[in-house]
Design a protein around this motif. Sequence first.
Motif, PDB file in Angstrom:
ATOM      1  N   LYS A   1       5.755   2.060  -9.566  1.00 49.63           N
ATOM      2  CA  LYS A   1       7.079   1.440  -9.694  1.00 49.63           C
ATOM      3  C   LYS A   1       7.852   1.480  -8.369  1.00 49.63           C
ATOM      4  CE  LYS A   1       7.674   2.774 -14.543  1.00 49.63           C
ATOM      5  NZ  LYS A   1       8.386   1.858 -15.404  1.00 49.63           N
ATOM      6  N   GLY A   2       7.263   2.082  -7.348  1.00 49.59           N
ATOM      7  CA  GLY A   2       7.921   2.112  -6.041  1.00 49.59           C
ATOM      8  C   GLY A   2       8.762   3.346  -5.802  1.00 49.59           C
ATOM      9  N   GLY A   3       8.594   4.383  -6.595  1.00 48.25           N
ATOM     10  CA  GLY A   3       9.349   5.624  -6.400  1.00 48.25           C
ATOM     11  C   GLY A   3      10.457   5.787  -7.434  1.00 48.25           C
TER      12      GLY A   3
ATOM     13  N   MET B   1       0.839  -1.180   0.000  1.00 49.00           N
ATOM     14  CA  MET B   1       0.000   0.000   0.000  1.00 49.00           C
ATOM     15  C   MET B   1       0.886   1.247   0.000  1.00 49.00           C
ATOM     16  SD  MET B   1      -3.012   0.856   2.615  1.00 49.00           S
ATOM     17  CE  MET B   1      -3.640   2.485   2.741  1.00 49.00           C
ATOM     18  N   THR B   2       0.530   2.206  -0.823  1.00 47.25           N
ATOM     19  CA  THR B   2       1.301   3.426  -0.944  1.00 47.25           C
ATOM     20  C   THR B   2       0.843   4.427   0.107  1.00 47.25           C
ATOM     21  OG1 THR B   2       1.326   3.019  -3.307  1.00 47.25           O
ATOM     22  CG2 THR B   2       2.081   5.136  -2.575  1.00 47.25           C
ATOM     23  N   THR B   3       1.790   4.992   0.814  1.00 48.30           N
ATOM     24  CA  THR B   3       1.446   5.963   1.841  1.00 48.30           C
ATOM     25  C   THR B   3       1.494   7.372   1.265  1.00 48.30           C
ATOM     26  OG1 THR B   3       3.735   6.270   2.557  1.00 48.30           O
ATOM     27  CG2 THR B   3       2.488   4.472   3.592  1.00 48.30           C
ATOM     28  N   LYS B   4       0.857   8.286   1.970  1.00 46.76           N
ATOM     29  CA  LYS B   4       0.861   9.691   1.559  1.00 46.76           C
ATOM     30  C   LYS B   4       2.284  10.218   1.537  1.00 46.76           C
ATOM     31  CE  LYS B   4      -1.345  14.073   2.016  1.00 46.76           C
ATOM     32  NZ  LYS B   4      -0.887  14.579   0.764  1.00 46.76           N
ATOM     33  N   LEU B   5       3.107   9.774   2.476  1.00 46.13           N
ATOM     34  CA  LEU B   5       4.495  10.208   2.540  1.00 46.13           C
ATOM     35  C   LEU B   5       5.230   9.826   1.254  1.00 46.13           C
ATOM     36  CD1 LEU B   5       6.800  11.473   4.160  1.00 46.13           C
ATOM     37  CD2 LEU B   5       7.241   9.214   5.116  1.00 46.13           C
ATOM     38  N   ASN B   6       5.037   8.595   0.767  1.00 41.59           N
ATOM     39  CA  ASN B   6       5.681   8.156  -0.478  1.00 41.59           C
ATOM     40  C   ASN B   6       5.213   8.984  -1.658  1.00 41.59           C
ATOM     41  OD1 ASN B   6       7.059   6.179   0.881  1.00 41.59           O
ATOM     42  ND2 ASN B   6       5.684   4.530   0.285  1.00 41.59           N
ATOM     43  N   ILE B   7       3.894   9.249  -1.719  1.00 41.09           N
ATOM     44  CA  ILE B   7       3.341  10.049  -2.814  1.00 41.09           C
ATOM     45  C   ILE B   7       3.925  11.453  -2.775  1.00 41.09           C
ATOM     46  CG2 ILE B   7       1.220  11.093  -3.718  1.00 41.09           C
ATOM     47  CD1 ILE B   7      -0.237   8.544  -2.670  1.00 41.09           C
TER      48      ILE B   7
ATOM     49  N   HIS C   1       6.742  12.419  -1.468  1.00 39.09           N
ATOM     50  CA  HIS C   1       8.161  12.373  -1.817  1.00 39.09           C
ATOM     51  C   HIS C   1       8.343  12.257  -3.331  1.00 39.09           C
ATOM     52  CE1 HIS C   1      12.421  11.573  -1.728  1.00 39.09           C
ATOM     53  NE2 HIS C   1      12.194  10.487  -2.445  1.00 39.09           N
ATOM     54  N   VAL C   2       7.567  11.414  -3.973  1.00 37.76           N
ATOM     55  CA  VAL C   2       7.666  11.233  -5.426  1.00 37.76           C
ATOM     56  C   VAL C   2       7.337  12.535  -6.146  1.00 37.76           C
ATOM     57  CG1 VAL C   2       6.586  10.071  -7.410  1.00 37.76           C
ATOM     58  CG2 VAL C   2       7.287   8.735  -5.415  1.00 37.76           C
ATOM     59  N   VAL C   3       6.274  13.198  -5.720  1.00 39.29           N
ATOM     60  CA  VAL C   3       5.859  14.458  -6.348  1.00 39.29           C
ATOM     61  C   VAL C   3       6.895  15.553  -6.092  1.00 39.29           C
ATOM     62  CG1 VAL C   3       4.109  16.286  -6.292  1.00 39.29           C
ATOM     63  CG2 VAL C   3       3.421  13.883  -6.342  1.00 39.29           C
TER      64      VAL C   3
END
Length: 187
Positions: A144-146, A1-7, A9-11
Motif C-alpha cells: 500500500k506504499g507504507g 520497487m520497494t527499497t530496504k529502507l521503506n521495508i 521503516h514500515v516494520v
Amino acid sequence: MTTKLNIDHVVKEAYVMSQDYLRYVTGRTSKPAPSMATAALRHAGNDLLEKYPIFFKRWPRVFNEVCSDNACDYLFTMLDEHFQPEKPWQKKELTWSGILSIYVLAGQLAIYCQKNGMESVLEELEIRVGQYVEINVCPNIIEKGGWSGFIERYARKEEAEHTIIRGCCGVLLLLGAMSLTYYLYRR
C-alpha cells in the motif's frame, strides 16, 4: 520497487505503534505520540471508544480465560481466526480498519491484563504484537506504499467549524489591514 529502507521503516513503525499504543491505553506513558502514525492510532482508538463504548464493554468477558501464561497466544489465536481467508487458497485483503482493529484489540487485552494483576505480560505483549504485525501485516502495508494511508485515514482532522472561524478571522484581519492602509494613505 520497494527499497530496504521503506521495508525497514514500515516494520520499525509497526513496533513503535505497538509499544506506544499499549503504553498509552494502559496509562504507562504521558509523552506525546512519537510519530504521525502513532498519533493517528491514538486518535482512532479514542474515537472508537467514544463512538462504540458498548462494544468495548464485552471484552472482559471474552478475555475471561486469559492468564499471564497464555495472554499473547490467546490474542493471536483470535486475530488469526479473524484474518484467515474464507478459502485456503485465497489471500485475505487487509483494510486499514482491520489493521486498526489489531492494535485496538491488543490494547483492550493490555487493559484487561493490567486490571487483573498481569502487568508482567504487558512488555511481552508490546513486542509480540509488533512481531505479529511485522509478519502478517507489513507485507500488505508495503504494497500500500507504507503507513501514509493509515495516517491519512485516521489522523485527527480539523473540524469544519474551526476552518470557517479561521477563514473569517483571516478575512477580518485582511479587511482591517486594508482599512488601516487606506486611512494612513488618506492622511
